[in-house]
Design a protein around this motif. Structure first.
Motif, short mmCIF file in Angstrom:
data_model
loop_
_atom_site.label_atom_id
_atom_site.label_comp_id
_atom_site.label_asym_id
_atom_site.label_seq_id
_atom_site.Cartn_x
_atom_site.Cartn_y
_atom_site.Cartn_z
N TYR A 78 0.84 -1.19 0.00
CA TYR A 78 0.00 0.00 0.00
C TYR A 78 0.88 1.25 0.00
N PRO A 79 0.31 2.39 -0.33
CA PRO A 79 1.12 3.61 -0.30
C PRO A 79 1.75 3.88 1.06
N GLU A 80 1.04 3.50 2.15
CA GLU A 80 1.54 3.81 3.49
C GLU A 80 1.95 2.57 4.28
N LEU A 81 1.97 1.41 3.65
CA LEU A 81 2.40 0.17 4.32
C LEU A 81 3.10 -0.72 3.30
N LYS A 82 4.36 -1.04 3.58
CA LYS A 82 5.15 -1.86 2.67
C LYS A 82 5.71 -3.07 3.40
N TRP A 83 6.08 -4.08 2.62
CA TRP A 83 6.69 -5.24 3.26
C TRP A 83 7.60 -5.98 2.29
N ALA A 84 8.54 -6.70 2.87
CA ALA A 84 9.47 -7.53 2.10
C ALA A 84 9.81 -8.74 2.97
N VAL A 85 10.45 -9.73 2.38
CA VAL A 85 10.81 -10.93 3.14
C VAL A 85 12.19 -11.42 2.72
N THR A 86 12.99 -11.74 3.72
CA THR A 86 14.32 -12.31 3.50
C THR A 86 14.28 -13.78 3.90
N ASN A 87 14.64 -14.66 2.98
CA ASN A 87 14.75 -16.09 3.28
C ASN A 87 16.20 -16.40 3.67
N LEU A 88 16.36 -17.01 4.82
CA LEU A 88 17.69 -17.36 5.31
C LEU A 88 17.81 -18.87 5.45
N LYS A 89 18.95 -19.40 5.01
CA LYS A 89 19.19 -20.84 5.11
C LYS A 89 19.94 -21.12 6.41
N ARG A 90 19.29 -21.84 7.30
CA ARG A 90 19.84 -22.13 8.62
C ARG A 90 19.94 -23.63 8.80
N ASN A 91 21.11 -24.16 8.71
CA ASN A 91 21.32 -25.62 8.77
C ASN A 91 20.43 -26.33 7.75
N ASP A 92 20.46 -25.82 6.52
CA ASP A 92 19.73 -26.39 5.37
C ASP A 92 18.21 -26.26 5.49
N ILE A 93 17.74 -25.48 6.43
CA ILE A 93 16.30 -25.22 6.55
C ILE A 93 16.06 -23.73 6.33
N ILE A 94 15.05 -23.41 5.50
CA ILE A 94 14.74 -22.02 5.20
C ILE A 94 13.89 -21.42 6.31
N THR A 95 14.34 -20.32 6.87
CA THR A 95 13.55 -19.52 7.80
C THR A 95 13.39 -18.13 7.20
N LYS A 96 12.36 -17.43 7.64
CA LYS A 96 12.04 -16.15 7.01
C LYS A 96 12.09 -15.00 8.02
N LEU A 97 12.56 -13.87 7.52
CA LEU A 97 12.48 -12.63 8.28
C LEU A 97 11.61 -11.66 7.48
N TYR A 98 10.44 -11.35 8.02
CA TYR A 98 9.52 -10.42 7.36
C TYR A 98 9.82 -9.00 7.82
N HIS A 99 9.89 -8.08 6.88
CA HIS A 99 10.07 -6.66 7.17
C HIS A 99 8.76 -5.94 6.87
N ILE A 100 8.14 -5.37 7.88
CA ILE A 100 6.91 -4.59 7.68
C ILE A 100 7.20 -3.14 8.05
N VAL A 101 6.92 -2.24 7.14
CA VAL A 101 7.24 -0.82 7.34
C VAL A 101 5.93 -0.02 7.27
N ILE A 102 5.62 0.69 8.35
CA ILE A 102 4.38 1.44 8.46
C ILE A 102 4.70 2.94 8.49
N HIS A 103 4.02 3.69 7.65
CA HIS A 103 4.18 5.14 7.67
C HIS A 103 3.25 5.74 8.73
N ILE A 104 3.82 6.35 9.75
CA ILE A 104 3.04 6.98 10.80
C ILE A 104 2.82 8.44 10.41
N PRO A 105 1.59 8.87 10.24
CA PRO A 105 1.34 10.24 9.76
C PRO A 105 1.79 11.29 10.76
N SER A 106 2.16 12.43 10.24
CA SER A 106 2.60 13.54 11.09
C SER A 106 1.37 14.20 11.74
#
Length: 395
Positions: free
Chosen positions: A367-395
């Protein structure tokens, strides 16, 4: 909205940018169908033994007559509405199709198939707008020829028994091929229309697939709930000047109300210095086992040291190897898009404690005011995810 809040679209126009003329044409065609369905309802309402079985070609479906009657009323409400609907469930498409067939069979004079005549002013506008250089007018022809109604109401006829059976056979034999041939088709929408034997096979296969992906459902639901929490926080002006902990409390309370087993400010793992127990913002448990850590921070710019501190903190505390973790940024800035682009550059090239397998910015829920991305990390041959959620807080 319920099913009676819409008007059927025609496979003639682009309904994302509808003109007044196209809307008038759509209403005219729906008015013809309204008249047809009204006659059918008169038959069904009369105590003369007329039932849905009298107009259905062969009722091999497990839909009883009372349900069919109710669906006819629903369809009648659809075509009488002034609000345009771009999608109709296949069972209503099937119903409309067989009603048109019934009407053609019981009408002796082809001139009576369309009971409403076009207004002369509307005819003039259609001719001036859609007539081609060779004198053909495909719109006028389509809306004044009853046989064309079988085509202008349906972009395809996959709801018909033969077509649906072929789709089901392809799906049951080769799902990859099915996705390639029918990329936008959700067979679950056709469940009511499926032959009993293929319906059972479809359910069995779906159950097996559901069991195999059930472990992903908790992650997906948690992500969707965090989107909801973020949206509520972003829309609540009480929090635009709040402290980070107050925002975390808001997120935590919403998740708790949603039924999650949470612990907040939990002493677990080692601190960033590695000497004593530290604190995580929110710990999500599933079946009493740590499932996900949620860390949050307030930002007004790309503070690399502060972002790094929170990312590293997650993996200091995540001693088990959670299936997914989340970092939520409450961002107060005058140029949110610039912030987001710079944030992506930083987290994609970040030196994570485990090998980065993939980095994606999904198109869903951006959305214009809410974005997200995801990083997949390989940890001992198993994929784990780190989700990044970014929220725009209005002034």
């Amino acid at each position: 909205m319920n099913v009676g809040d819409y008007l059927l679209t025609l496979d003639l126009f682009d309904y994302t940018s509808l003109t007044d003329l196209e809307r008038s044409i759509t209403k005219y065609v729906n008015k013809n169908v309204e008249s047809i369905i009204r006659v059918l309802l008169d038959y069904l309402e009369d105590d003369n033994g007329f039932t849905p079985e009298c107009f259905l070609p062969y009722n091999n479906l497990k839909i009883n007559n009372d349900t069919w009657n109710e669906m006819v009323y629903d369809l009648y409400d659809i075509v009488r509405s002034d609000v345009i609907r771009e999608y109709v469930k296949p069972k209503y498409e099937f119903l409309l199709y067989v009603i048109l067939q019934w009407w053609a069979d019981c009408t002796d004079d082809s001139e009576d198939l369309l009971t409403n005549k076009l207004d002369s002013n509307l005819v003039t506008k259609i001719k001036s707008t859609y007539t081609s250089e060779d004198g053909e007018n495909y719109v006028l022809k389509a809306i004044t020829n009853f046989k064309e109604y079988y085509y202008i109401f349906f972009t395809d006829q996959d709801f018909l028994p033969g077509s649906l059976e072929r789709m089901l056979i392809i799906f049951l034999k080769n799902q990859d091929l099915f996705k390639e041939l029918f990329p936008d088709t959700d067979l679950q929408e056709y469940w009511d229309l499926m032959p009993k034997d293929l319906q059972e096979q479809f359910e069995e296969l779906n159950y097996e697939q559901y069991e195999s992906i059930k472990k992903d459902l908790f992650e997906y639901t948690l992500l969707q709930n965090l989107f909801l929490c973020s949206e509520r926080l972003q829309a609540n002006h009480m929090y635009k000047e709040s402290l980070e902990d107050e925002m975390n409390d808001f997120i935590r309370d919403l998740l708790t109300c949603s039924g999650y087993n949470l612990r907040d400010q939990t002493r677990q793992g080692t601190s960033n210095g590695g000497k004593q127990a530290g604190e995580v913002d929110i710990l999500v448990r599933k079946e009493n086992i740590p499932y996900s850590i949620i860390e949050a921070l307030r930002l007004s710019s790309i503070d690399k040291a502060y972002i790094s501190e929170h990312i590293d903190k997650i993996y200091k505390y995540d001693t088990l190897g959670n299936r997914c973790n989340f970092i939520i940024s409450y961002v107060k800035t005058s140029n949110f898009l610039k912030f987001w682009k710079n944030y992506l550059l930083f987290i994609e090239s970040y030196n994570y404690p485990f090998e980065q397998d993939e980095f994606t910015v999904p198109l869903d829920h951006q959305y214009p005011e809410l974005k997200w991305a995801v990083t997949n990390l390989k940890r001992n041959d198993i994929i784990t995810k780190l989700y990044h959620i970014v929220i725009h807080i209005p002034s």
